[in-house]
Design an enzyme around this catalytic site. Structure first.
Site, short mmCIF file in Angstrom:
data_model
loop_
_atom_site.label_atom_id
_atom_site.label_comp_id
_atom_site.label_asym_id
_atom_site.label_seq_id
_atom_site.Cartn_x
_atom_site.Cartn_y
_atom_site.Cartn_z
N CYS A 1 133.29 -33.85 29.95
CA CYS A 1 132.60 -35.07 29.53
C CYS A 1 133.44 -36.32 29.83
O CYS A 1 132.94 -37.28 30.43
CB CYS A 1 132.25 -34.99 28.04
SG CYS A 1 133.56 -34.36 26.99
N1 LIG Z 1 130.98 -29.65 23.65
C1 LIG Z 1 131.10 -30.49 24.69
O1 LIG Z 1 130.84 -31.72 24.58
C2 LIG Z 1 131.54 -29.98 26.00
C3 LIG Z 1 131.94 -28.65 26.18
N2 LIG Z 1 132.30 -28.22 27.43
C4 LIG Z 1 132.77 -26.85 27.65
O2 LIG Z 1 131.72 -25.94 27.47
C5 LIG Z 1 132.26 -24.68 27.07
C6 LIG Z 1 131.60 -24.28 25.76
O3 LIG Z 1 131.97 -25.26 24.80
P1 LIG Z 1 131.18 -25.48 23.47
O4 LIG Z 1 129.77 -25.13 23.64
O5 LIG Z 1 131.54 -26.86 23.02
O6 LIG Z 1 131.92 -24.39 22.54
P2 LIG Z 1 131.40 -23.60 21.27
O7 LIG Z 1 132.62 -23.12 20.58
O8 LIG Z 1 130.44 -24.43 20.50
O9 LIG Z 1 130.60 -22.36 21.89
C7 LIG Z 1 131.21 -21.36 22.65
C8 LIG Z 1 130.38 -20.12 22.55
O10 LIG Z 1 131.01 -19.10 23.35
C9 LIG Z 1 131.11 -17.91 22.57
N3 LIG Z 1 132.26 -17.14 23.00
C10 LIG Z 1 133.58 -17.41 22.82
N4 LIG Z 1 134.35 -16.44 23.37
C11 LIG Z 1 133.50 -15.53 23.90
C12 LIG Z 1 133.67 -14.31 24.60
N5 LIG Z 1 134.89 -13.84 24.86
N6 LIG Z 1 132.57 -13.64 25.01
C13 LIG Z 1 131.34 -14.12 24.76
N7 LIG Z 1 131.09 -15.27 24.07
C14 LIG Z 1 132.17 -15.96 23.65
C15 LIG Z 1 131.28 -18.42 21.16
O11 LIG Z 1 130.96 -17.39 20.25
P3 LIG Z 1 131.36 -17.47 18.69
O12 LIG Z 1 130.17 -18.05 18.03
O13 LIG Z 1 131.61 -16.05 18.31
O14 LIG Z 1 132.58 -18.32 18.57
C16 LIG Z 1 130.29 -19.57 21.13
O15 LIG Z 1 128.99 -19.14 20.87
C17 LIG Z 1 133.77 -24.85 26.89
O16 LIG Z 1 134.45 -24.40 28.01
C18 LIG Z 1 133.88 -26.35 26.72
O17 LIG Z 1 135.15 -26.76 27.06
C19 LIG Z 1 132.22 -29.06 28.50
C20 LIG Z 1 131.84 -30.37 28.37
C21 LIG Z 1 131.54 -30.95 27.09
C1 LIG Z 2 136.20 -34.14 21.46
C2 LIG Z 2 136.84 -32.95 22.11
O1 LIG Z 2 137.56 -32.17 21.50
N1 LIG Z 2 136.58 -32.80 23.40
C3 LIG Z 2 137.09 -31.70 24.18
C4 LIG Z 2 136.63 -31.82 25.59
C5 LIG Z 2 135.18 -31.65 25.78
C6 LIG Z 2 134.86 -31.27 27.18
O2 LIG Z 2 134.62 -32.04 28.08
O3 LIG Z 2 135.00 -30.01 27.39
P1 LIG Z 2 135.68 -29.13 28.49
O4 LIG Z 2 136.43 -29.91 29.45
O5 LIG Z 2 136.54 -28.23 27.72
O6 LIG Z 2 134.63 -28.42 29.19
C7 LIG Z 2 138.61 -31.68 24.20
O7 LIG Z 2 139.24 -32.72 24.19
O8 LIG Z 2 139.15 -30.58 24.37
#
Ligand SMILES: NC(=O)C1=CN([C@@H]2O[C@H](COP(=O)(O)OP(=O)(O)OC[C@H]3O[C@@H](n4cnc5c(N)ncnc54)[C@H](OP(=O)(O)O)[C@@H]3O)[C@@H](O)[C@H]2O)C=CC1
Ligand SMILES: CC(=O)N[C@@H](CCC(=O)OP(=O)(O)O)C(=O)O
Length: 308
Positions: free
Chosen positions: A117
């Protein structure tokens, strides 16, 4: 025939948002894993290998494991939302507007790394000026940002919302990444076309979704003669012809007294502002960390890939 999509991590923050965006669509068939089986490796492996496109919404290690589950499979295409592959040259970087050919690269790619992000904002501001040679190699680029707390996934959401937790965070706004080595720095450096790492200082506010990313610039340190108007004109031209990254007209940004980090929550666009005047400008990107910063971009990339 509807394309089969499997979202590995569909019960997490990013995965759920992608699922919601696809709920009404008839051109895709969602392969789903029950919540209680979400970490079942065998079931995940079967579903990943049954998909036309697998969208990985997992932590980095689990993403690498999921890609490993495709060994021997030459047909499933992957969009990974983690940090694992964002500077890997074998993966297309999923920021379609970052240059003229990027949408085509994504369309034809087997592996697409969805941007972080913060990098979406930072690269969106820096790359056009680096590509035009306006930010010189010697320029000390700094990036300051605030994100909604959903950016930290389920764990940070619980820490912010659940007062009963031992690790509850009660701050309204906090800085983190204090060692200046946030995991997004390599991605910003590579795709921002920077010769050295920028200083990146992230922060989180007590609001769920939204983001502001700031890149302040000294005009006199840039290559050539520049002012607020010329920087704005360059960015406007760079992003002409599409409507996801929108450069806000100076007449509009000049009338603002404040900029709200939550303004684009729930939307998949990004706005770019050129504030300042005189000797300095402050370039600001405004987006939803879960929209153009994650799930919105993933769906945009999926649509590009399906249109190949
Ligand atoms: N949130 C954001 O704004 C952004 C996130 N991202 C990226 O997106 C990805 C997901 O992030 P986010 O949705 O925020 O994270 P969350 O923690 O909300 O969700 C991750 C999900 O993955 C599951 N999980 C974790 N480990 C495993 C595994 N070994 N096998 C199967 N499932 C698993 C978790 O299960 P459980 O419920 O058991 O923990 C959970 O449901 C990350 O890499 C993050 O860095 C990228 C850009 C922005
Ligand atoms: C607020 C906050 O905690 N943000 C996350 C990054 C969110 C994101 O862009 O996620 P990935 O790059 O992991 O996909 C962090 O700083 O780790």
């Amino acid at each position: 025939m509807a394309a089969k999509i499997f979202i590995d991590g569909e019960h997490g923050t990013t995965g759920l948002q992608i699922r919601t965006r696809m709920a009404e669509r008839r051109d895709v068939e969602l392969l789903s894993i029950p919540h209680e089986e979400r970490r079942n490796p065998k079931m995940r492996e079967d579903l990943i290998n049954s998909a036309d496109i697998a969208i990985l919404c997992l932590p980095d290690d689990a993403s690498r494991e999921a890609v490993g589950m495709l060994a021997g499979n030459n047909s499933v295409r992957v969009i990974d939302t983690s940090t694992a592959y964002r500077v890997n040259p074998d993966w297309a970087y999923g920021f379609a507007e970052m240059d003229k050919d990027q949408a085509e690269r994504i369309r034809g790619a087997r592996y697409v790394a969805n941007p972080g992000c913060y990098p979406t904002g930072a690269i969106g501001l820096i790359r056009p000026l680096r590509a035009a040679g306006i930010i010189p190699d010697s320029y000390p680029v700094t990036i300051n940002a605030v994100s909604g707390y959903t950016g930290g996934g389920k764990n940070l959401i619980a820490q912010m919302e659940d007062k009963s937790r031992d690790d509850h965070i009660d701050a309204q706004h906090f800085l983190y990444g204090l060692n200046l080595a946030h995991k997004h720095v390599p991605e910003m450096t590579t795709h921002g076309l920077l010769p050295r790492a920028p200083i990146f200082s992230p922060s989180v506010g007590r609001f769920p979704q939204g983001m502001l990313v700031q890149v302040p610039l000294y005009l006199e340190e840039l290559e050539g003669e520049h002012n607020q108007e010329s920087i704005h004109a360059l960015l406007s031209e760079y992003y002409a012809g599409q409507d996801i990254v929108r450069v806000v007209p100076l007449a509009e940004s000049g009338s603002l007294a404040r900029l709200n980090a939550e303004e684009l929550a729930g939307q998949d666009i990004m706005k770019i502002y050129v504030f300042g005047g005189g000797a300095h400008v402050n370039l600001v990107a405004q987006l939803d960390n879960l929209g153009k910063g994650a799930s919105g971009a993933a769906v945009q990339n999926m649509d590009l890939m399906l249109s190949a």
